[in-house]
Design a protein around this motif. Structure first.
Motif, PDB file in Angstrom:
ATOM      1  N   UNK A 205       0.814  -1.219   0.000  1.00  0.00           N
ATOM      2  CA  UNK A 205       0.000   0.000   0.000  1.00  0.00           C
ATOM      3  C   UNK A 205       0.845   1.266   0.000  1.00  0.00           C
ATOM      4  N   UNK A 206       2.142   1.126   0.285  1.00  0.00           N
ATOM      5  CA  UNK A 206       3.008   2.295   0.387  1.00  0.00           C
ATOM      6  C   UNK A 206       3.142   2.972  -0.982  1.00  0.00           C
ATOM      7  N   UNK A 207       2.986   4.298  -1.068  1.00  0.00           N
ATOM      8  CA  UNK A 207       3.007   5.012  -2.364  1.00  0.00           C
ATOM      9  C   UNK A 207       4.426   5.250  -2.874  1.00  0.00           C
ATOM     10  N   UNK A 208       5.122   4.198  -3.216  1.00  0.00           N
ATOM     11  CA  UNK A 208       6.504   4.339  -3.664  1.00  0.00           C
ATOM     12  C   UNK A 208       6.637   5.128  -4.959  1.00  0.00           C
ATOM     13  N   UNK A 209       5.756   4.851  -5.922  1.00  0.00           N
ATOM     14  CA  UNK A 209       5.824   5.565  -7.203  1.00  0.00           C
ATOM     15  C   UNK A 209       5.522   7.049  -7.026  1.00  0.00           C
ATOM     16  N   UNK A 210       4.553   7.373  -6.190  1.00  0.00           N
ATOM     17  CA  UNK A 210       4.220   8.783  -5.942  1.00  0.00           C
ATOM     18  C   UNK A 210       5.401   9.526  -5.330  1.00  0.00           C
ATOM     19  N   UNK A 226       5.402  18.535  -8.103  1.00  0.00           N
ATOM     20  CA  UNK A 226       6.176  17.837  -7.091  1.00  0.00           C
ATOM     21  C   UNK A 226       5.565  17.948  -5.712  1.00  0.00           C
ATOM     22  N   UNK A 227       5.146  19.163  -5.348  1.00  0.00           N
ATOM     23  CA  UNK A 227       4.555  19.373  -4.024  1.00  0.00           C
ATOM     24  C   UNK A 227       3.194  18.679  -3.915  1.00  0.00           C
ATOM     25  N   UNK A 228       2.392  18.734  -4.975  1.00  0.00           N
ATOM     26  CA  UNK A 228       1.062  18.105  -4.929  1.00  0.00           C
ATOM     27  C   UNK A 228       1.172  16.591  -4.853  1.00  0.00           C
ATOM     28  N   UNK A 229       2.109  16.006  -5.591  1.00  0.00           N
ATOM     29  CA  UNK A 229       2.305  14.558  -5.510  1.00  0.00           C
ATOM     30  C   UNK A 229       2.868  14.168  -4.153  1.00  0.00           C
ATOM     31  N   UNK A 230       3.746  15.006  -3.611  1.00  0.00           N
ATOM     32  CA  UNK A 230       4.254  14.740  -2.272  1.00  0.00           C
ATOM     33  C   UNK A 230       3.151  14.787  -1.235  1.00  0.00           C
ATOM     34  N   UNK A 231       2.228  15.746  -1.392  1.00  0.00           N
ATOM     35  CA  UNK A 231       1.092  15.842  -0.471  1.00  0.00           C
ATOM     36  C   UNK A 231       0.189  14.616  -0.588  1.00  0.00           C
ATOM     37  N   UNK A 232      -0.017  14.144  -1.814  1.00  0.00           N
ATOM     38  CA  UNK A 232      -0.835  12.944  -2.019  1.00  0.00           C
ATOM     39  C   UNK A 232      -0.178  11.728  -1.375  1.00  0.00           C
ATOM     40  N   UNK A 233       1.148  11.617  -1.518  1.00  0.00           N
ATOM     41  CA  UNK A 233       1.876  10.517  -0.888  1.00  0.00           C
ATOM     42  C   UNK A 233       1.785  10.607   0.631  1.00  0.00           C
ATOM     43  N   UNK A 234       1.861  11.838   1.162  1.00  0.00           N
ATOM     44  CA  UNK A 234       1.739  12.031   2.610  1.00  0.00           C
ATOM     45  C   UNK A 234       0.364  11.596   3.110  1.00  0.00           C
TER      46      UNK A 234
END
Length: 251
Positions: A205-210, A226-234
């Motif tokens: 389940x860990x968002x490695x690709x994100x 980059x920031x939006x994808x990082x927020x989604x991963x968080x």
């Protein structure tokens, strides 16, 4: 003049379709923009501009031609589609394919389901959970509990995501079930190390690709993506952690 204008519109449609497929399939932002620019340049349009975010693509050509926008609502991970679009892009750059043929092939790729069957994904997730348990210095006695917890948790993630189109809740309930199963295995004596079983089981389940895409986009200067994808991963990591924390707080 009209024929040239029609060709320009066709090039724009091909670029947007290629970018849409890649972005929906998990490609990095800079890769999507680079592919669209290369396709346009291959058809003689060298003054194209694109702005890509995880939720939309804006593409324009200098002059009087219109700017077009495509909304991206659903995103998944299908790197096979990214590879196929890259292959079509290389054929376009090499002059091996016309605009109409390229658009037709991209439409087929968009409709195609190139991902592995659900049962294969569940089996792979189960094996991943067991193998990560060993990587994290767990004991072989816990391999089967981790394998079962991981497989059931990933199955629940798929089911809940289809039921509720909000990733946070799907990931939360999946991790909650993984925590409950791991606790049950340890309680009945079938498992030994609760922490290792949980850690191994949640890895699918860990968002490695994100996380990878967020870092690569930030390094490429695409700060918004980059920031939006990082927020989604968080948020994904937070959902997983919250589900496990609920189990520990209750038991």
């Amino acid at each position: 003049m009209e024929g040239k204008l029609n060709q320009t519109y066709e090039v724009i449609e091909v670029c947007l379709l290629a970018g849409k497929i890649m972005l929906q399939s998990g490609a990095e932002t800079y890769r999507v923009e680079d592919t669209m620019t290369r396709i346009a340049a291959s058809f003689g349009i060298h003054d194209s501009h694109s702005f890509v975010t995880p939720t939309g693509i804006i593409f324009s050509i200098e002059g009087m031609d219109p700017t077009k926008f495509v909304r991206i609502s659903d995103r998944s991970t299908d790197l096979e589609k990214v590879s196929v679009v890259n292959s079509i892009s290389r054929k376009i750059s090499g002059g091996e394919i016309s605009i109409k043929d390229a658009y037709s092939e991209l439409k087929q790729v968009e409709k195609a389901n190139l991902s592995y069957p659900i049962w294969v994904q569940i089996v792979a997730a189960s094996l991943v959970g067991g193998c990560f348990l060993i990587m994290f210095q767990g004991v072989w006695h816990d391999f089967i509990p981790a394998l079962v917890s991981s497989g059931v948790g990933f199955s629940c993630h798929i089911y809940f995501h289809r039921l509720v189109r909000v990733k946070f809740f799907a990931e939360f309930f999946a991790s909650l079930i993984i925590g409950l199963l791991a606790f049950l295995f340890v309680a009945i004596g079938f498992g030994n190390e609760l922490d290792k079983i949980i850690i191994g089981s949640v890895m699918p389940l860990v968002p490695g690709l994100l996380i990878t895409n967020a870092v690569r986009d930030l390094m490429a200067g695409h700060l918004v993506s980059g920031i939006s994808k990082g927020a989604e991963a968080f948020l994904t990591a937070f959902a997983i952690g919250t589900g496990i924390a609920v189990v520990f707080s209750v038991f």
